[in-house]
Design a protein around this motif. Structure first.
Motif, PDB file in Angstrom:
ATOM      1  N   ALA A 130       0.822  -1.215   0.000  1.00 40.35           N
ATOM      2  CA  ALA A 130       0.000   0.000   0.000  1.00 40.35           C
ATOM      3  C   ALA A 130       0.856   1.265   0.000  1.00 40.35           C
ATOM      4  N   GLY A 131       1.991   1.237   0.654  1.00 38.86           N
ATOM      5  CA  GLY A 131       2.844   2.413   0.720  1.00 38.86           C
ATOM      6  C   GLY A 131       3.823   2.555  -0.432  1.00 38.86           C
ATOM      7  N   VAL A 132       3.870   1.591  -1.331  1.00 36.53           N
ATOM      8  CA  VAL A 132       4.808   1.634  -2.461  1.00 36.53           C
ATOM      9  C   VAL A 132       4.212   2.515  -3.562  1.00 36.53           C
ATOM     10  N   ASP A 133       5.034   3.375  -4.119  1.00 34.77           N
ATOM     11  CA  ASP A 133       4.619   4.284  -5.176  1.00 34.77           C
ATOM     12  C   ASP A 133       4.375   3.504  -6.474  1.00 34.77           C
ATOM     13  N   VAL A 134       3.305   3.840  -7.193  1.00 35.04           N
ATOM     14  CA  VAL A 134       2.987   3.160  -8.454  1.00 35.04           C
ATOM     15  C   VAL A 134       4.084   3.386  -9.486  1.00 35.04           C
ATOM     16  N   ALA A 135       4.661   4.581  -9.509  1.00 39.99           N
ATOM     17  CA  ALA A 135       5.734   4.872 -10.468  1.00 39.99           C
ATOM     18  C   ALA A 135       6.942   3.961 -10.222  1.00 39.99           C
ATOM     19  N   GLU A 136       7.220   3.681  -8.946  1.00 40.13           N
ATOM     20  CA  GLU A 136       8.342   2.773  -8.651  1.00 40.13           C
ATOM     21  C   GLU A 136       8.011   1.345  -9.050  1.00 40.13           C
ATOM     22  N   LEU A 137       6.751   0.939  -8.890  1.00 42.88           N
ATOM     23  CA  LEU A 137       6.375  -0.399  -9.343  1.00 42.88           C
ATOM     24  C   LEU A 137       6.496  -0.504 -10.868  1.00 42.88           C
ATOM     25  N   ARG A 138       6.120   0.552 -11.581  1.00 46.21           N
ATOM     26  CA  ARG A 138       6.291   0.550 -13.039  1.00 46.21           C
ATOM     27  C   ARG A 138       7.768   0.463 -13.416  1.00 46.21           C
ATOM     28  N   ALA A 139       8.597   1.236 -12.717  1.00 48.27           N
ATOM     29  CA  ALA A 139      10.036   1.197 -12.993  1.00 48.27           C
ATOM     30  C   ALA A 139      10.598  -0.195 -12.709  1.00 48.27           C
ATOM     31  N   PHE A 140      10.124  -0.827 -11.632  1.00 46.68           N
ATOM     32  CA  PHE A 140      10.560  -2.185 -11.322  1.00 46.68           C
ATOM     33  C   PHE A 140      10.112  -3.153 -12.426  1.00 46.68           C
ATOM     34  N   GLY A 141       8.868  -2.992 -12.887  1.00 45.05           N
ATOM     35  CA  GLY A 141       8.362  -3.859 -13.957  1.00 45.05           C
ATOM     36  C   GLY A 141       9.173  -3.720 -15.236  1.00 45.05           C
ATOM     37  N   GLU A 142       9.553  -2.502 -15.576  1.00 41.38           N
ATOM     38  CA  GLU A 142      10.369  -2.291 -16.770  1.00 41.38           C
ATOM     39  C   GLU A 142      11.767  -2.887 -16.612  1.00 41.38           C
ATOM     40  N   ALA A 143      12.340  -2.743 -15.408  1.00 42.82           N
ATOM     41  CA  ALA A 143      13.646  -3.347 -15.145  1.00 42.82           C
ATOM     42  C   ALA A 143      13.555  -4.869 -15.194  1.00 42.82           C
ATOM     43  N   LEU A 144      12.475  -5.411 -14.653  1.00 41.60           N
ATOM     44  CA  LEU A 144      12.289  -6.868 -14.680  1.00 41.60           C
ATOM     45  C   LEU A 144      12.097  -7.367 -16.106  1.00 41.60           C
ATOM     46  N   THR A 145      11.449  -6.575 -16.948  1.00 36.77           N
ATOM     47  CA  THR A 145      11.306  -6.947 -18.360  1.00 36.77           C
ATOM     48  C   THR A 145      12.673  -7.066 -19.020  1.00 36.77           C
ATOM     49  N   THR A 146      13.559  -6.128 -18.716  1.00 36.80           N
ATOM     50  CA  THR A 146      14.921  -6.170 -19.260  1.00 36.80           C
ATOM     51  C   THR A 146      15.649  -7.414 -18.773  1.00 36.80           C
ATOM     52  N   VAL A 147      15.531  -7.703 -17.475  1.00 36.89           N
ATOM     53  CA  VAL A 147      16.205  -8.879 -16.905  1.00 36.89           C
ATOM     54  C   VAL A 147      15.653 -10.157 -17.518  1.00 36.89           C
ATOM     55  N   ARG A 148      14.336 -10.258 -17.606  1.00 39.33           N
ATOM     56  CA  ARG A 148      13.726 -11.490 -18.122  1.00 39.33           C
ATOM     57  C   ARG A 148      13.968 -11.669 -19.609  1.00 39.33           C
ATOM     58  N   THR A 149      14.070 -10.607 -20.364  1.00 42.58           N
ATOM     59  CA  THR A 149      14.334 -10.727 -21.798  1.00 42.58           C
ATOM     60  C   THR A 149      15.698 -11.352 -22.037  1.00 42.58           C
ATOM     61  N   SER A 150      16.677 -10.934 -21.238  1.00 42.24           N
ATOM     62  CA  SER A 150      18.026 -11.463 -21.439  1.00 42.24           C
ATOM     63  C   SER A 150      18.208 -12.838 -20.798  1.00 42.24           C
ATOM     64  N   ALA A 151      17.493 -13.130 -19.719  1.00 38.34           N
ATOM     65  CA  ALA A 151      17.731 -14.387 -19.008  1.00 38.34           C
ATOM     66  C   ALA A 151      16.686 -15.463 -19.299  1.00 38.34           C
ATOM     67  N   ALA A 152      15.415 -15.150 -19.138  1.00 36.55           N
ATOM     68  CA  ALA A 152      14.380 -16.184 -19.185  1.00 36.55           C
ATOM     69  C   ALA A 152      13.738 -16.354 -20.556  1.00 36.55           C
ATOM     70  N   GLY A 153      13.835 -15.375 -21.412  1.00 42.24           N
ATOM     71  CA  GLY A 153      13.259 -15.517 -22.736  1.00 42.24           C
ATOM     72  C   GLY A 153      12.066 -14.614 -22.957  1.00 42.24           C
ATOM     73  N   ALA A 154      11.495 -14.736 -24.159  1.00 38.39           N
ATOM     74  CA  ALA A 154      10.432 -13.835 -24.593  1.00 38.39           C
ATOM     75  C   ALA A 154       9.121 -14.060 -23.848  1.00 38.39           C
ATOM     76  N   ARG A 155       8.823 -15.310 -23.475  1.00 36.45           N
ATOM     77  CA  ARG A 155       7.550 -15.584 -22.795  1.00 36.45           C
ATOM     78  C   ARG A 155       7.474 -14.869 -21.457  1.00 36.45           C
ATOM     79  N   ALA A 156       8.530 -14.947 -20.669  1.00 36.90           N
ATOM     80  CA  ALA A 156       8.552 -14.286 -19.366  1.00 36.90           C
ATOM     81  C   ALA A 156       8.482 -12.771 -19.526  1.00 36.90           C
ATOM     82  N   ALA A 157       9.081 -12.238 -20.591  1.00 36.51           N
ATOM     83  CA  ALA A 157       9.013 -10.798 -20.841  1.00 36.51           C
ATOM     84  C   ALA A 157       7.596 -10.379 -21.225  1.00 36.51           C
ATOM     85  N   ARG A 158       6.880 -11.237 -21.967  1.00 34.49           N
ATOM     86  CA  ARG A 158       5.487 -10.935 -22.326  1.00 34.49           C
ATOM     87  C   ARG A 158       4.594 -10.937 -21.094  1.00 34.49           C
ATOM     88  N   VAL A 159       4.844 -11.856 -20.162  1.00 33.20           N
ATOM     89  CA  VAL A 159       4.072 -11.891 -18.918  1.00 33.20           C
ATOM     90  C   VAL A 159       4.281 -10.601 -18.138  1.00 33.20           C
TER      91      VAL A 159
END
Length: 189
Positions: free
Chosen positions: A101-130
């Protein structure tokens, strides 16, 4: 009376002297209708734990992913600490969403974008689509205020009798007929 003359009408728009047909109560129908009108209220960031919890749950964080996304430097350490509690193995239950509840939505978006970068390079396209789908869901769920007005209506309809024939039809009649063939009371013998 010429073709431009109109017959006199009463207050209801009916021809003067016209008989009002009876309302057929047995054929009355009603339709329930509800319309949601969202209110444009400024959205405050604290709270909305349910939408944030849905985002984190949809990400399906695995051990080590939060730290890998944190190494990109887009998210604060406090947020990474909260999100690391949601890293679970398959079959484990994640903690409740109250901490989000106290986490900023903008920070969650930034985390999601960073996780997309990590998953694209490590786990593949399916995990990035999720992750991309989870980001789209977060954007949709936090874009507007959850407040709105619900307009409830009931539309009632009842036929006002049966009109067999008005006598002013343009249908072609049989050569010997003196009246339109649609009107059973006026058929020629």
């Amino acid at each position: 009376m010429t073709s431009t003359d109109q017959p006199p009408v009463d207050e209801g728009g009916r021809a003067a002297g016209a008989v009002t047909p009876p309302v057929l109560e047995s054929a009355t129908r009603s339709v329930a209708k509800a319309t949601l009108v969202p209110l444009d209220v400024p959205v405050s960031d604290p709270g909305r734990a349910l939408a944030k919890r849905g985002f984190v749950r949809q990400l399906g964080l695995r051990p080590g992913e939060v730290a890998a996304a944190g190494r990109l430097g887009r998210v604060s350490e406090d947020v990474l600490e909260v999100l690391s509690a949601y890293e679970t193995e398959p079959g484990e239950t994640a903690p409740p969403g109250a901490a989000l509840a106290g986490v900023d939505v903008a920070e969650l978006r930034a985390f999601g974008e960073a996780l997309t970068t990590v998953r694209t390079s490590a786990a593949g396209a399916r995990a990035a689509r999720v992750t991309a789908a989870a980001l789209a869901g977060l954007a949709a769920n936090t874009a507007r205020s959850p407040l709105g007005m619900l307009n409830l209506e009931r539309l009632e309809m009842a036929p006002a009798g049966i009109e067999w024939c008005s006598g002013s039809t343009t249908r072609t009649t049989a050569p010997r007929s003196r009246s339109p063939s649609c009107c059973p009371a006026r058929r020629a013998p």
